[in-house]
Enzyme design. Structure first.
Site, short mmCIF file in Angstrom:
data_model
loop_
_atom_site.label_atom_id
_atom_site.label_comp_id
_atom_site.label_asym_id
_atom_site.label_seq_id
_atom_site.Cartn_x
_atom_site.Cartn_y
_atom_site.Cartn_z
CG ASP A 1 -29.66 -2.06 2.40
OD1 ASP A 1 -29.30 -1.59 1.31
OD2 ASP A 1 -29.66 -3.28 2.64
CD GLU B 1 -30.52 -5.96 -3.51
OE1 GLU B 1 -29.91 -6.81 -4.18
OE2 GLU B 1 -29.98 -5.30 -2.59
NE ARG C 1 -22.16 -3.23 -0.02
CZ ARG C 1 -23.24 -3.66 0.65
NH1 ARG C 1 -24.24 -4.23 0.02
NH2 ARG C 1 -23.31 -3.53 1.95
#
Lengths: 341, 341, 341, 341
Positions: free
Chosen positions: D127, D221, D274
């Site tokens: 992130d 999200e 990922r």
């Protein structure tokens, strides 16, 4: 039962997928043992083996190259080569061989079967020039890579108002040139099957420039101008006294620059076309070839090669398989010509 | 001569490649004019046109989607729909239509031909479920994208000792699941053609965990557990009173987690599978379809669809073309099972 | 207010992303009009313009090349060049220019600002060799492409027990070689900043073969063996009497083959490194450069160039910007050496 | 000297590149031995080791995941966890640890160092939300994958005149949404840092439709509509009595459909972001992190983490490293807004 598997000839994406399928089906469907022979026919001549269980093939599906290594060794050109193979197979209690390779490897496979050593062949040629099968694995990957390169090169050519000549693989057959040329939107496609007129290429190139776009010319490494190699290199000879081959891309870029007065560049894609992870298409085809090669061994059907016909995998006699080079037919070339210029 | 071209139904990589080939061949080989109709059959009903010259199709080969737009409009379900088409075609002096689309679009094409409007069809289905052709463009791209996702997901699953369920497209036919599953090294492949036993899936999953690898399950969106939709959603009904469909991936991931006690996740690939630049394979196939559709128009051979048979493009009657859904045959499923677990 | 934008020098993925950002911010944030000048400095000299509205930049973010075209024209080397620019700008009522380009383009931008024509620069060099900015767009794309090629080539080299020499871009700075070499797992990286010892390269190569792996050597096109160009081409001169440059990859592959007795091949990646769609990294950087260039124009801050420092976009004087070539520092080379052999 | 290395937390492309660099530099530069601990902190607690020599890391640079496995185990939350680590390290004669992980893993690393166990940290967060470093590896790969998906989805949206909502990772920070949104040409970008107005999103969406293009909305999200989770799920609670999170993409697509009357679809990219092979950028960053972590161990500089600042790798105290979440600053959001609509 114990079977051996080997890979011969040049690199080709999908070899590992075949090996994995042979091992997986041999073990899971039939309970066989599978022995890998290293470095082409050198392996069964010199007893270079690698045990192949499920773990050894677990992560190879996506990998280019071959975990068995390769070579161009021909047992029929080495003193006592075939006897050595017979001994090694006896010693390792090998009941049959699966040989993955091109014309040379399959030619040996045929002779060995004739000489009483049971072999099933799996065809491999990046050039897609084997007559007995619709497609061979590796070809789709090569076309994919060449097409990606064409996609990249086009915008540069446009920005700089340049002609761009892209040389792709294909010594005797123009399949890679034809398919990547169609897929990459080439404005001219030149193949070994038909000598090209430099005047005609220049004409198409100028037509394209007139439309304010950059001309992209895809040329197979084995393509020749009218007049042949004599013209290409002014008759220059190599160390063996043969007229020198190769370099058609660079030669053509220079001819175009000279005759049109426009900037012109050549790019030779080279080995990058035959390495790395196979496309999904090639993984599926290679996997199915491997599965069906095991079926042939299981059926005791030796001296054959697996082949693609439509959507089916069939078996063809090795003798027929390598009989003829599959070149690009004239109608496929004419079909492409509406895109020229 | 003037021809019209349109695209109908869901998105599919390669539509633009067909349009380009039709335009290019129509103009360069025959000197025709080509008119694009926008938004499927709505275009020729409402006179929504787009002139298509060489410049309009110059840069579209590599682009996903369709420059003509699409819709699911059916002129036979709209009041006076067919008459409107007749008028619009007369008004624009269109001699024939090339209609690119799936079952519905081609069904309309057939009826229009029967009603005196000359149409040639080009088959399009991402699911590869049309019986009359070996492959349709778009399918290879969808398989390519799903396979890339599987390549990415595998390493994460391994690192975290997780089961991973990947839901791919395929409502009625499991071709994308089968091919991407084979190409991506799936450990279980579930398709609509055969209801699956959750117990069997759990068994394969555990076998895989025992071998210290992460299980990857590829499931077509239309696959069903034994017992069907009633089991899948406990008989839950949608707004129309039908048993709810969809969501098999998430459902299965939860079942596996519960029954194995292992972490389990679902990934739904969704629309990403049907968009973007086509693979080289699909560009070549779509281009050849377009070229041969023009040949059919040129020959006055209407009511047909172009199709791939082996390496050849052939013509088949539209009536046969949409007669039957091409599902995955039982032997192809059995072929894949040696890779399970 | 009306501003002009132009692109100069060699191709570089991300140019269109800068143009789009300039147009979008100019129009949406400030209500300006934006005029594109075609073919580098030739545009504002000859009045070659292209109106740039929102629609013109709608689909260019992902495209390589430049919709404005490029050239290497220098108005200070053409009779009355600067006066012509002054006239054209007056005629089109252009208040300021955004010039996207490398050392040469930015050098002109500086002189024009000194001469009273307000310019803001956006740095562009695929080689990443501009001292005033941490990175330039295009570089990440070039490294990405070279790394993909290395990934593909490695497996072939392994299968055939070959040394592979991969020549990448970088005439004066080795950034592409260093980064793609690190990312692609090269076993030797050779850069222009430090002449290399062929003996040392051979030693590393043999060490690698001893470990049963294939050696991959990445060499920048401007790298030189000890002794320099005289050694590289035996002092061979080009048409201008200068010692011939280039071809270090092929030369080195031949040296390695001769000195190690192993098969050795060269691949020259060439133009493919500087074309096509930019990576996400380059799209973001190029977009931010464009946005901040408009800020500088809005602030009346001319004679500056936008630059990346850490994660910030800053402005630096054009005079400083092009003062010094940013080469790979010695410590970065030493850092990489643990991977050699 | 013997050092240990471990990976903790969620998957992140580049973990193997760090491991390889640590092993390679430990062995080649310092002659150390390197021991891998498996499954995060569980490894040094339970003595789960894997010997790491040059051969073990030979082919891992390009592979996603981690060859050491991972877990979310925290020794400070397990009875006697730290003592167990002390014993295992003593038993295996480990002098220092390199711990690769996110906030949790590095928090443990800090406390262990305080408790006398020498640890150097390597930051990992897909992130990109760690304050002490400009970037973390894995982030560029995630952005690359999301951008590729956006490139694919756009053409489908255009062809079908649909709004498309793409949900990407980012629970607390919107970096992936911002960068992939900029790179993929999103028309709206929604991040957790700022609650969004559905009215505003609808307005931008309609503006886009009016321009005859399809709107693409990228949403992290963790993004929330004004009013927060209560609005998002009508206050629906999960099993723990907390207001339910997640599903913002699907929710927003439905809101847009209802309020605009246009077709609207959601795609949730999920885990695919990922996993898999890291981009060249991430391979270089991860490799440099590994090399510099070994330098810190060699210098006896424990309780630190390596970090990127500009183009340099520096060391920061672990206490500072995890002090604050790095969110997207307001000015970066405003910068992007000229592309909306």
């Amino acid at each position: 039962m114990r079977i051996g598997v080997l890979t011969g000839g040049g690199d080709c994406p999908g070899l590992n997928a075949v090996i994995r399928a042979v091992v997986r089906k041999g073990i899971e469907a039939h309970g066989w043992e599978v022995v890998g022979f290293r470095n082409g026919w050198r392996g069964p001549m010199e007893g270079l083996t690698k045990q192949l269980g499920l773990d050894e093939v677990e992560e190879i599906l996506t990998r280019g190259g071959t975990i068995l290594g390769s070579s161009r060794t021909n047992p029929y050109k080495e003193e006592g080569g075939v006897d050595k193979i017979r001994e090694v197979l006896a010693q390792h209690k090998i009941d049959a061989l699966v040989a993955i390779g091109g014309e040379d490897t399959l030619g040996v496979a045929k002779r060995l079967t004739d000489d009483g050593i049971p072999v099933v062949g799996v065809p491999k040629t990046i050039d897609n020039d084997l007559g007995a099968t619709d497609y061979t694995f590796g070809f789709d990957t090569a076309v994919h890579i060449a097409t990606e390169a064409l996609d990249r090169l086009r915008t540069t050519a446009e920005s700089h108002h340049r002609a761009l000549v892209v040389e792709v693989m294909g010594r005797h057959a123009g399949w890679i040139a034809l398919h990547s040329g169609l897929a990459g939107g080439a404005n001219v496609i030149l193949v070994p099957e038909r000598q090209f007129s430099v005047e005609k290429v220049v004409e198409w190139t100028l037509k394209r420039f007139e439309r304010q776009y950059a001309p992209i010319i895809v040329v197979a490494e084995g393509a020749m101008p009218e007049g042949g190699a004599e013209v290409l290199h002014n008759g220059e000879k190599d160390a063996f006294g043969h007229v020198r081959l190769g370099g058609v891309g660079q030669w053509l870029a220079e001819e175009i620059a000279e005759r049109t007065g426009k900037e012109s560049r050549a790019v030779v894609l080279g080995h990058v076309q035959r390495g790395g992870t196979p496309t999904a298409y090639d993984r599926v085809l290679a996997t199915r070839f491997g599965l069906h090669a095991v079926d042939a061994v299981h059926d005791g059907d030796f001296g054959v090669m697996v082949a693609l016909r439509g959507t089916d995998i069939v078996r063809v006699k090795l003798s027929e398989a390598t009989a003829e080079l599959k070149t690009v037919p004239e109608e496929r070339l004419q079909e492409a010509e509406v895109f020229f210029g």
